[in-house]
Design a protein around this motif. Structure first.
Motif, mmCIF file in Angstrom:
data_model
loop_
_atom_site.group_PDB
_atom_site.id
_atom_site.type_symbol
_atom_site.label_atom_id
_atom_site.label_comp_id
_atom_site.label_asym_id
_atom_site.label_seq_id
_atom_site.Cartn_x
_atom_site.Cartn_y
_atom_site.Cartn_z
ATOM 1 N N SER A 24 6.079 -6.150 -6.940
ATOM 2 C CA SER A 24 7.364 -5.954 -6.274
ATOM 3 C C SER A 24 7.179 -5.945 -4.766
ATOM 4 O O SER A 24 6.122 -5.578 -4.246
ATOM 5 N N ASN A 25 8.233 -6.328 -4.050
ATOM 6 C CA ASN A 25 8.161 -6.269 -2.590
ATOM 7 C C ASN A 25 8.697 -4.943 -2.027
ATOM 8 O O ASN A 25 8.738 -4.762 -0.807
ATOM 9 N N GLN A 26 9.079 -4.009 -2.905
ATOM 10 C CA GLN A 26 9.672 -2.761 -2.413
ATOM 11 C C GLN A 26 8.706 -1.914 -1.585
ATOM 12 O O GLN A 26 9.080 -1.416 -0.516
ATOM 13 N N PRO A 27 7.432 -1.731 -2.014
ATOM 14 C CA PRO A 27 6.498 -1.001 -1.134
ATOM 15 C C PRO A 27 6.275 -1.726 0.190
ATOM 16 O O PRO A 27 6.095 -1.083 1.234
ATOM 17 N N THR A 39 11.717 -12.260 0.511
ATOM 18 C CA THR A 39 12.617 -11.114 0.624
ATOM 19 C C THR A 39 13.278 -10.757 -0.693
ATOM 20 O O THR A 39 13.763 -9.639 -0.863
ATOM 21 N N ASP A 40 13.305 -11.696 -1.639
ATOM 22 C CA ASP A 40 13.935 -11.475 -2.941
ATOM 23 C C ASP A 40 12.907 -10.857 -3.890
ATOM 24 O O ASP A 40 11.873 -11.461 -4.169
ATOM 25 N N ASP A 41 13.206 -9.668 -4.397
ATOM 26 C CA ASP A 41 12.216 -8.968 -5.222
ATOM 27 C C ASP A 41 11.887 -9.712 -6.506
ATOM 28 O O ASP A 41 10.731 -9.756 -6.946
ATOM 29 N N ARG A 42 12.888 -10.329 -7.127
ATOM 30 C CA ARG A 42 12.645 -11.065 -8.371
ATOM 31 C C ARG A 42 11.679 -12.226 -8.136
ATOM 32 O O ARG A 42 10.726 -12.425 -8.894
ATOM 33 N N ALA A 97 0.859 -1.182 0.000
ATOM 34 C CA ALA A 97 0.000 0.000 0.000
ATOM 35 C C ALA A 97 0.893 1.230 0.000
ATOM 36 O O ALA A 97 2.110 1.138 0.222
ATOM 37 N N SER A 98 0.301 2.380 -0.225
ATOM 38 C CA SER A 98 1.072 3.619 -0.147
ATOM 39 C C SER A 98 1.495 3.853 1.301
ATOM 40 O O SER A 98 0.832 3.391 2.238
ATOM 41 N N GLU A 99 2.578 4.583 1.474
ATOM 42 C CA GLU A 99 3.041 4.888 2.828
ATOM 43 C C GLU A 99 1.998 5.693 3.593
ATOM 44 O O GLU A 99 1.786 5.466 4.788
#
Length: 251
Positions: free
Chosen positions: A153-156, A141-144, A119-121
């Motif tokens: 993506s897991n970045q957010p 934990t691995d984005d790929r 979600a958005s911050e």
């Protein structure tokens, strides 16, 4: 504000402290290959084919209506040191609706949420201010690999996990153990590195893959075709977590 709910389950015991009511909000931005609630993916009500005929899955409710329903059990929650847990789908997909419900019932009722963190911050922080406990899902934990098995993506997610760690809200990290996907020592080492410094972490909860996950897909016109061995048993390497002083609970 109106929202869409696909289930309300009472007397839940694994969705936070005490005996709880779990509210399932419809809609999810992830497409996890192991999802066992496909009826929670679409944000809209949909027809579900059951043995006794078609049934509409998803009820549109006003925030005040849901809040009033939950407040009727306020005394029971207090007696059992329980409360309400909002899950999904992904509850933060309906962040404004959820926020309105939380504003009506918190702090009278202990409130928790199970979230993927996608979600958005701003949405995450607004809801977090009204929560007493968070069940934060960690798929990989691995984005790929996260993109491969969830389509996002897991970045957010990792950004919001960082915000959660900086808060004073207690949380448990939940990991669905998927055979050959995230049940590796490498992934668990990475998980330990992410959370070992979190003062508000209570534990890690490991959830074994549900081999009946595909049972409901045909009922909502979907096909279940995961890219992993659904018959394999996950091998949870818990030592990287316990070595870091993290309590691990298998559910």
């Amino acid at each position: 504000m109106k929202g869409t709910i696909f289930s309300i389950e009472e007397f839940a015991i694994n969705d936070g402290p005490g005996i709880r009511t779990t509210v399932f909000l419809k809609g999810c931005p992830l497409r996890c290959q192991w999802c066992h609630n496909p009826e929670g993916l679409s944000p809209e009500p949909q027809v579900m084919q059951k043995k006794d005929g078609p049934e509409v899955c998803g009820t549109v409710m006003e925030a005040r209506e849901l809040a009033d329903q939950l407040l009727r059990n306020e005394r029971i929650f207090r007696l059992n040191k329980g409360g309400v847990t909002f899950t999904g789908g992904e509850p933060l997909m309906q962040a404004d609706f959820l926020l309105e419900v939380l504003t009506d019932i918190h702090p009278r009722i202990h409130c928790a949420a199970e979230t993927s963190g996608y979600a958005s911050e701003s949405a995450f922080l607004k809801v977090l201010r009204h929560l007493d406990f968070v069940l934060f899902d960690c798929k990989h934990t691995d984005d790929r690999l996260h993109r491969r098995f969830t389509r996002v993506s897991n970045q957010p997610i990792l950004r919001n996990l960082s915000l959660l760690k900086k808060s004073d809200v207690p949380f448990a990290l939940r990991i669905p153990l998927i055979p050959g996907v995230n049940d590796t020592e490498e992934n668990m080492l990475a998980v330990a590195g992410l959370i070992s410094d979190a003062a508000n972490l209570q534990r890690v909860e490991l959830l074994r893959y549900n081999k009946a996950a595909g049972a409901k897909y045909s009922k909502v016109g979907m096909e279940y075709s995961p890219d992993f061995d659904t018959e394999a048993e996950p091998q949870p390497p818990t030592r990287p977590l316990t070595d870091a002083g993290i309590e691990v609970l298998m559910l």
